[in-house]
Motif scaffolding. Sequence first.
Motif, PDB file in Angstrom:
ATOM      1  N   ASP A  29       0.846  -1.185   0.000  1.00  0.00           N
ATOM      2  CA  ASP A  29       0.000   0.000   0.000  1.00  0.00           C
ATOM      3  C   ASP A  29       0.888   1.245   0.000  1.00  0.00           C
ATOM      4  OD1 ASP A  29       1.056  -0.048   2.527  1.00  0.00           O
ATOM      5  OD2 ASP A  29      -0.859  -0.280   3.569  1.00  0.00           O
ATOM      6  N   CYS A  30       0.253   2.402   0.136  1.00  0.00           N
ATOM      7  CA  CYS A  30       0.994   3.663   0.118  1.00  0.00           C
ATOM      8  C   CYS A  30       1.974   3.768   1.285  1.00  0.00           C
ATOM      9  CB  CYS A  30       0.029   4.844   0.208  1.00  0.00           C
ATOM     10  SG  CYS A  30      -0.358   5.545  -1.370  1.00  0.00           S
ATOM     11  N   ASP A  31       1.590   3.224   2.444  1.00  0.00           N
ATOM     12  CA  ASP A  31       2.485   3.306   3.600  1.00  0.00           C
ATOM     13  C   ASP A  31       3.746   2.485   3.330  1.00  0.00           C
ATOM     14  OD1 ASP A  31       3.212   4.244   6.121  1.00  0.00           O
ATOM     15  OD2 ASP A  31       2.302   2.537   7.161  1.00  0.00           O
ATOM     16  N   ALA A  32       3.582   1.330   2.702  1.00  0.00           N
ATOM     17  CA  ALA A  32       4.736   0.480   2.379  1.00  0.00           C
ATOM     18  C   ALA A  32       5.644   1.152   1.340  1.00  0.00           C
ATOM     19  CB  ALA A  32       4.254  -0.877   1.854  1.00  0.00           C
ATOM     20  N   ARG A  66     -13.507   0.610 -11.585  1.00  0.00           N
ATOM     21  CA  ARG A  66     -13.473   0.716 -10.125  1.00  0.00           C
ATOM     22  C   ARG A  66     -14.796   1.283  -9.602  1.00  0.00           C
ATOM     23  NH1 ARG A  66      -8.802   0.903  -6.725  1.00  0.00           N
ATOM     24  NH2 ARG A  66      -9.176   1.910  -4.736  1.00  0.00           N
ATOM     25  N   LEU A  67     -15.298   2.308 -10.283  1.00  0.00           N
ATOM     26  CA  LEU A  67     -16.569   2.912  -9.875  1.00  0.00           C
ATOM     27  C   LEU A  67     -17.706   1.889  -9.968  1.00  0.00           C
ATOM     28  CD1 LEU A  67     -17.882   5.754  -9.126  1.00  0.00           C
ATOM     29  CD2 LEU A  67     -18.625   5.772 -11.505  1.00  0.00           C
ATOM     30  N   LEU A  68     -17.717   1.129 -11.076  1.00  0.00           N
ATOM     31  CA  LEU A  68     -18.779   0.136 -11.274  1.00  0.00           C
ATOM     32  C   LEU A  68     -18.680  -0.979 -10.229  1.00  0.00           C
ATOM     33  CD1 LEU A  68     -18.745  -0.080 -15.183  1.00  0.00           C
ATOM     34  CD2 LEU A  68     -20.427   1.067 -13.727  1.00  0.00           C
ATOM     35  N   LEU A  69     -17.430  -1.349  -9.873  1.00  0.00           N
ATOM     36  CA  LEU A  69     -17.253  -2.375  -8.848  1.00  0.00           C
ATOM     37  C   LEU A  69     -17.760  -1.869  -7.496  1.00  0.00           C
ATOM     38  CD1 LEU A  69     -16.076  -5.254  -8.434  1.00  0.00           C
ATOM     39  CD2 LEU A  69     -14.111  -4.120  -7.417  1.00  0.00           C
ATOM     40  N   ILE A  80     -17.710  -9.778  -2.876  1.00  0.00           N
ATOM     41  CA  ILE A  80     -17.417  -9.606  -4.299  1.00  0.00           C
ATOM     42  C   ILE A  80     -16.832 -10.908  -4.831  1.00  0.00           C
ATOM     43  CG2 ILE A  80     -15.660  -8.546  -5.794  1.00  0.00           C
ATOM     44  CD1 ILE A  80     -18.197  -6.906  -5.594  1.00  0.00           C
ATOM     45  N   THR A  81     -17.388 -11.399  -5.915  1.00  0.00           N
ATOM     46  CA  THR A  81     -16.904 -12.644  -6.514  1.00  0.00           C
ATOM     47  C   THR A  81     -15.996 -12.335  -7.702  1.00  0.00           C
ATOM     48  OG1 THR A  81     -18.745 -12.732  -8.059  1.00  0.00           O
ATOM     49  CG2 THR A  81     -19.069 -13.799  -5.926  1.00  0.00           C
ATOM     50  N   GLN A  82     -15.290 -13.360  -8.158  1.00  0.00           N
ATOM     51  CA  GLN A  82     -14.475 -13.216  -9.361  1.00  0.00           C
ATOM     52  C   GLN A  82     -15.363 -12.828 -10.555  1.00  0.00           C
ATOM     53  OE1 GLN A  82     -11.026 -13.475 -10.000  1.00  0.00           O
ATOM     54  NE2 GLN A  82     -10.934 -13.223  -7.779  1.00  0.00           N
ATOM     55  N   GLN A  83     -16.604 -13.345 -10.538  1.00  0.00           N
ATOM     56  CA  GLN A  83     -17.540 -13.011 -11.613  1.00  0.00           C
ATOM     57  C   GLN A  83     -17.877 -11.515 -11.608  1.00  0.00           C
ATOM     58  OE1 GLN A  83     -21.048 -15.497 -11.516  1.00  0.00           O
ATOM     59  NE2 GLN A  83     -21.989 -14.345 -13.173  1.00  0.00           N
ATOM     60  N   ASP A  84     -18.033 -10.942 -10.393  1.00  0.00           N
ATOM     61  CA  ASP A  84     -18.265  -9.490 -10.284  1.00  0.00           C
ATOM     62  C   ASP A  84     -17.093  -8.725 -10.899  1.00  0.00           C
ATOM     63  OD1 ASP A  84     -20.751  -9.293  -8.867  1.00  0.00           O
ATOM     64  OD2 ASP A  84     -19.731  -9.928  -7.038  1.00  0.00           O
ATOM     65  N   LEU A  85     -15.867  -9.163 -10.556  1.00  0.00           N
ATOM     66  CA  LEU A  85     -14.673  -8.465 -11.051  1.00  0.00           C
ATOM     67  C   LEU A  85     -14.635  -8.516 -12.578  1.00  0.00           C
ATOM     68  CD1 LEU A  85     -11.932  -9.788  -8.557  1.00  0.00           C
ATOM     69  CD2 LEU A  85     -12.937  -7.515  -8.596  1.00  0.00           C
ATOM     70  N   ARG A  86     -14.909  -9.716 -13.124  1.00  0.00           N
ATOM     71  CA  ARG A  86     -14.859  -9.879 -14.583  1.00  0.00           C
ATOM     72  C   ARG A  86     -15.951  -9.054 -15.271  1.00  0.00           C
ATOM     73  NH1 ARG A  86     -13.654 -15.265 -13.447  1.00  0.00           N
ATOM     74  NH2 ARG A  86     -15.848 -15.823 -13.562  1.00  0.00           N
ATOM     75  N   THR A 106      -7.659  -5.197  -6.387  1.00  0.00           N
ATOM     76  CA  THR A 106      -7.256  -3.985  -5.654  1.00  0.00           C
ATOM     77  C   THR A 106      -8.314  -2.891  -5.764  1.00  0.00           C
ATOM     78  OG1 THR A 106      -6.039  -3.290  -7.605  1.00  0.00           O
ATOM     79  CG2 THR A 106      -4.766  -4.341  -5.862  1.00  0.00           C
ATOM     80  N   ASP A 107      -9.222  -3.019  -6.738  1.00  0.00           N
ATOM     81  CA  ASP A 107     -10.279  -2.011  -6.882  1.00  0.00           C
ATOM     82  C   ASP A 107     -11.294  -2.062  -5.740  1.00  0.00           C
ATOM     83  OD1 ASP A 107      -9.438  -0.698  -9.231  1.00  0.00           O
ATOM     84  OD2 ASP A 107     -10.167  -2.358 -10.455  1.00  0.00           O
ATOM     85  N   THR A 108     -11.200  -3.099  -4.877  1.00  0.00           N
ATOM     86  CA  THR A 108     -12.131  -3.181  -3.743  1.00  0.00           C
ATOM     87  C   THR A 108     -11.651  -2.332  -2.568  1.00  0.00           C
ATOM     88  OG1 THR A 108     -10.977  -5.084  -2.804  1.00  0.00           O
ATOM     89  CG2 THR A 108     -12.789  -5.542  -4.322  1.00  0.00           C
ATOM     90  N   GLU A 109     -10.406  -1.845  -2.614  1.00  0.00           N
ATOM     91  CA  GLU A 109      -9.837  -1.132  -1.465  1.00  0.00           C
ATOM     92  C   GLU A 109     -10.644   0.117  -1.131  1.00  0.00           C
ATOM     93  OE1 GLU A 109      -5.801  -0.539  -2.571  1.00  0.00           O
ATOM     94  OE2 GLU A 109      -5.332  -2.666  -2.383  1.00  0.00           O
TER      95      GLU A 109
END
Length: 325
Positions: free
Chosen positions: A26-29, A207-210, A231-237, A244-247
């Motif tokens: 992440d940004c801190d790392a 990302r917005l749609l997710l 969120i499933t892999q199907q949602d991502l696809r 990472t778009d779920t962050e």
Amino acid sequence: MIDWRPFTKLVSESKSVVLTSHMRPDCDAIGSEIGLALALRSLGKTVRIINGDGVPPHIGFIDPNHDVIVLGGDVSAADVECDLVVVVDTSAWSQLGPMADVVRRSAARKVVIDHHVNQDDLGATMCKETTSESTGRLVLDAIDALGAPLTPEIAAALFAAIATDTGWFRFASVTEATLVAAARLVSAGARPNEIFAALYEQNSLARLLLQGRILTNVKSHLGGRLLSTAITQQDLRAVGAEPTDTEDVINRLLGVAGVEVALLFLELGPKETKVSLRSRSSLDVNRVAEQFGGGGHRAAAGVRYPGPLAAAENAVLAAVSAAMG
Ligand SMILES: [Mn+2]
């Protein structure tokens, strides 16, 4: 307070330094690595940043010169020769990914600069403050102890680290020390407006749609005290998004009146589910995460559950519900 003398002594006795951090950085790392690398180079050290994972594109602006090298891709384990290894923003072997073996086998001396609660010591000199809101502020202290100058580049990297680990200065972990450090970094050339825009105003449509799907999938438990979403892999696809778009979306669940705890379940595969836990009550989600081999902080923790999404939901929801009474 950390006694930085053992750290400065190790640095003064070293010529070449390798910096590393956790997987899924992440940004801190990354900000902590970049800030410390630039400071150490200003003192004449040869510094490489070698991580198990690459820099996620949405935080790529922190590493404008592509300083972060990925183990396996750009460099082999045998190439990681140095006098000193500095691990930032984690002190758990399990989070170092392929770098864990490299660090273990390295004859170099080791330092950890971190703010996470964890029992591992990595065979290192520990510069650890679990009450610190970020590793970025600890790195600022380390740079002060080394007597290295704060450049605008260092300031920007560390400001991004501190700002993101505090949800832009709004988490309970924020103290006067956080804001004093932020003020110093602004004075040294960090530009909060530009960092905010680079971080939060460059989103992809995917990302917005997710985020829309994550919010649509919210379920309420315990009369609204606990919210969960999945969120499933199907949602991502379906929307073309990355894991990472779920962050950060989970934090929006905490914005609902009466909510004490929020959970996000992310299906990584048929037998692996990532669980993010957030609390704004007295419930210590780190304790719940530890029951499943995960960890983090009181208010934010994570678990990699070795099972399918539905099993992870059943197990973690039951554990959180029990803990909430
Ligand atoms: Mn951190």
